[in-house]
Scaffold this active site. Structure first.
Site, mmCIF file in Angstrom:
data_model
loop_
_atom_site.group_PDB
_atom_site.id
_atom_site.type_symbol
_atom_site.label_atom_id
_atom_site.label_comp_id
_atom_site.label_asym_id
_atom_site.label_seq_id
_atom_site.Cartn_x
_atom_site.Cartn_y
_atom_site.Cartn_z
ATOM 1 N N SER A 30 0.819 -1.222 0.000
ATOM 2 C CA SER A 30 0.000 0.000 0.000
ATOM 3 C C SER A 30 0.848 1.265 0.000
ATOM 4 O O SER A 30 0.328 2.378 0.012
ATOM 5 C CB SER A 30 -0.929 0.009 1.218
ATOM 6 O OG SER A 30 -0.184 -0.201 2.405
ATOM 7 N N HIS A 163 -40.569 23.555 -10.521
ATOM 8 C CA HIS A 163 -40.616 22.755 -11.766
ATOM 9 C C HIS A 163 -39.857 23.447 -12.903
ATOM 10 O O HIS A 163 -40.182 23.247 -14.070
ATOM 11 C CB HIS A 163 -42.067 22.494 -12.202
ATOM 12 C CG HIS A 163 -42.943 22.028 -11.089
ATOM 13 N ND1 HIS A 163 -43.066 20.707 -10.737
ATOM 14 C CD2 HIS A 163 -43.713 22.723 -10.217
ATOM 15 C CE1 HIS A 163 -43.891 20.595 -9.701
ATOM 16 N NE2 HIS A 163 -44.300 21.809 -9.363
ATOM 17 N N SER A 284 -14.287 26.413 -27.138
ATOM 18 C CA SER A 284 -14.382 25.207 -27.939
ATOM 19 C C SER A 284 -13.318 25.281 -29.019
ATOM 20 O O SER A 284 -13.005 26.347 -29.536
ATOM 21 C CB SER A 284 -15.773 25.124 -28.570
ATOM 22 O OG SER A 284 -15.718 24.339 -29.748
ATOM 23 N N LYS A 290 -18.019 29.982 -28.374
ATOM 24 C CA LYS A 290 -18.388 29.318 -27.125
ATOM 25 C C LYS A 290 -17.574 29.754 -25.920
ATOM 26 O O LYS A 290 -16.377 29.994 -26.006
ATOM 27 C CB LYS A 290 -18.208 27.803 -27.287
ATOM 28 C CG LYS A 290 -19.098 27.208 -28.351
ATOM 29 C CD LYS A 290 -20.422 26.797 -27.813
ATOM 30 C CE LYS A 290 -20.249 25.539 -27.000
ATOM 31 N NZ LYS A 290 -21.529 24.964 -26.634
ATOM 32 N N ASN A 292 -17.693 27.947 -22.232
ATOM 33 C CA ASN A 292 -18.369 26.874 -21.504
ATOM 34 C C ASN A 292 -18.070 26.909 -20.004
ATOM 35 O O ASN A 292 -16.931 27.122 -19.612
ATOM 36 C CB ASN A 292 -17.918 25.514 -22.055
ATOM 37 C CG ASN A 292 -18.247 25.361 -23.526
ATOM 38 O OD1 ASN A 292 -19.273 25.853 -23.985
ATOM 39 N ND2 ASN A 292 -17.374 24.700 -24.259
ATOM 40 N N GLU A 297 -19.598 22.276 -14.373
ATOM 41 C CA GLU A 297 -19.936 20.978 -14.983
ATOM 42 C C GLU A 297 -19.075 19.869 -14.396
ATOM 43 O O GLU A 297 -19.548 18.771 -14.078
ATOM 44 C CB GLU A 297 -19.741 21.033 -16.502
ATOM 45 C CG GLU A 297 -20.806 21.858 -17.209
ATOM 46 C CD GLU A 297 -20.505 22.042 -18.691
ATOM 47 O OE1 GLU A 297 -19.735 21.254 -19.258
ATOM 48 O OE2 GLU A 297 -21.050 22.991 -19.277
#
Ligand code: ARG
Length: 467
Positions: A30, A163, A284, A290, A292, A297
């Site tokens: 280990s 919702h 991108s 883009k 992002n 995320e």
């Protein structure tokens, strides 16, 4: 290395007639991951040695040698000069062997009245305790960043959703403070977990305790533990404290993930409520327009690996008879991975929240577009004496009319509104404004700017910052 030497190198007995195969050696070792416990291991050993000397098991000279040797080893590890060997299986045997190389017999005496079983349990608890403190700091920093942003947006109106449909107007500050509450509970859970982590296993030895006249309380005090584990079998075997840690960490990541989901939605050009600083986003390689939201995320994705660690540890534990089993060596990677993931995420998020740019006009437009003050109109009619169900019905018809005409409720005008209920008076337009709607909810826990400012002050007091 000869067979006999190979066995000796691993630090256990001459009982074996052949060495383990190369593959088995790597399978059971280990050291590649548990070397992260090195400083905790040294700290635990020093406290153990001091106690052995105190009760007369170890001479003062030996203690002196052990201290000097450990100081040298610590330096070697810090400088990256320590020679970790997989032949020596784990962090404990690596350090003990180096100590013996440096100081001779005193090093060999260190392991008196202990076993790697109580040693490793102690190391993990020490390490985890420090990590929990770092995580608590990270949670505090994130809450502070959210509170600061909330204060600046106590008056900023956005649509509140149910919702994912526009429901009622809320203030952005109020929305952010919801996450402050979540992270505050996460901190409570971590602090509570810390109390159970913070107990000393040493003295349990392999499983049954030791025949030496040890002083466990002294070791506990020296290491800052709140007490000793009461039962030696339990002390070396259970990892429930690590499961608890991963469970608390999972809830933290669940909250981070919900927040991330909102950031992603808010940053979508279709919504456009916020912009994240460029350093948390990427472009991108093919689509030049883009930007992002990579960090939220990725955090949403990393939540999965923390849940996975929790599941690993629960499963690791469930089939184990008392006391120590080698299964437990598998506890370390999930613990380390969870700690790294949560800590890095919290640190990045605290920084990222500080750099959120809010597009208040887009939020306001969205709140104005969805009949979000319909409930306020119903409440208005109730105040004028209409039963709530009838008011609900009248407003629903008004909303349908406004939708047909492509306008909002206020734009229908007082005369038209009165066709849905004779109770509508000239004062109705005031309750239909977004400001009127949010400022009416001024109780503790409500969305009014005034209530938000009070909540900010309470949160600051809790977090130990002055307003
Ligand atoms: N490397 C081991 C672990 O992480 C240390 C304890 C080993 N004890 C034993 N009896 N093999 O759990």
């Amino acid at each position: 290395m000869s067979d006999q030497l190979a066995n000796k190198a691993e630090g256990w007995s001459g009982r074996f007639s052949e060495p383990v195969s190369e593959l088995v050696k790597r399978y059971t070792a280990s050291v590649d991951f548990d070397r992260r416990l090195a400083f905790a291991d040294i700290e635990g050993s020093l406290a153990h040695a001091a106690m052995l000397s105190e009760v007369g098991i170890l001479s003062a000279a030996d203690l002196q040698s052990i201290r000097a040797g450990m100081a040298q080893i610590r330096g070697e590890i810090e400088r990256g000069e320590f020679n970790w060997s997989v032949d020596l299986e784990d962090v404990h045997l690596n350090i003990e062997r180096r100590l013996t190389d440096l100081v001779g017999d005193a090093g060999k005496r260190l392991h008196t009245a202990r076993s790697r079983n109580d040693q490793v349990a102690t190391d993990i608890r020490l390490w985890l305790r420090g990590t929990i403190d770092d995580i608590l700091q990270g949670l505090t920093a994130l809450q502070r960043a959210l509170v600061d942003l909330a204060e600046g947006h106590a008056d900023t109106i956005m649509p509140g959703f149910t919702h994912l449909q526009v429901a009622q107007p809320v203030t952005f500050g109020h929305h952010l403070l919801a996450y402050v509450e979540m992270f505050a509970r996460d901190a409570e859970r971590m602090a509570d977990c810390r109390r159970r982590v913070n107990r000393l296993p040493l003295g349990a030895a392999a499983l049954a305790g030791t025949s030496y006249p040890i002083d466990r309380e002294q070791v506990a005090r020296a290491l800052g533990f709140e007490g000793v584990c009461e039962n030696s079998l339990d002390a070396v075997s259970d990892r429930d404290f690590a499961i608890e840690f991963c469970s608390a960490a999972s809830l933290t990541m669940m909250h981070i993930s919900r927040f991330s989901e909102e950031l992603v939605i808010w940053m979508s050009p279709r919504v456009g409520f916020i912009d994240l600083a460029d350093r948390f986003c990427t472009g991108s390689s093919i689509m030049p327009q883009k930007k992002n939201p990579d960090v939220p995320e990725l955090a949403r994705g990393k939540t999965g690996r923390v849940y996975g660690s929790l599941m690993s540890l629960l499963t690791l534990m469930k089939g184990q008879p008392l006391a120590y089993n080698k299964d437990n060596q598998e506890d370390k990677e999930p613990i380390f991975d969870t700690a790294d993931t949560v800590l890095n995420t919290l640190r990045i998020f605290a920084d990222m929240v500080g750099g959120i740019r809010v597009r208040a006009e887009r939020m306001r437009e969205a709140a104005a577009a969805g009949f979000s003050t319909a409930t306020d109109l119903a409440d208005y009619l109730v105040r004028k004496g209409l039963p709530f169900r009838d008011a609900h019905e009248a407003v629903a018809r008004a909303v349908r009319a406004a939708a047909d005409q492509g306008c909002d409720l206020a734009e229908l005008g007082v005369e038209t509104l009165r066709t849905f209920s004779a109770l509508v008076g000239d004062d109705v337009l005031q309750v239909l404004t977004l400001e009127g709607s949010v400022s009416a909810r001024r109780h503790r826990g409500g969305t009014a700017p005034e209530a938000v400012r009070q909540a900010v002050a309470r949160a600051r007091a809790r977090l130990g910052v002055s307003s």
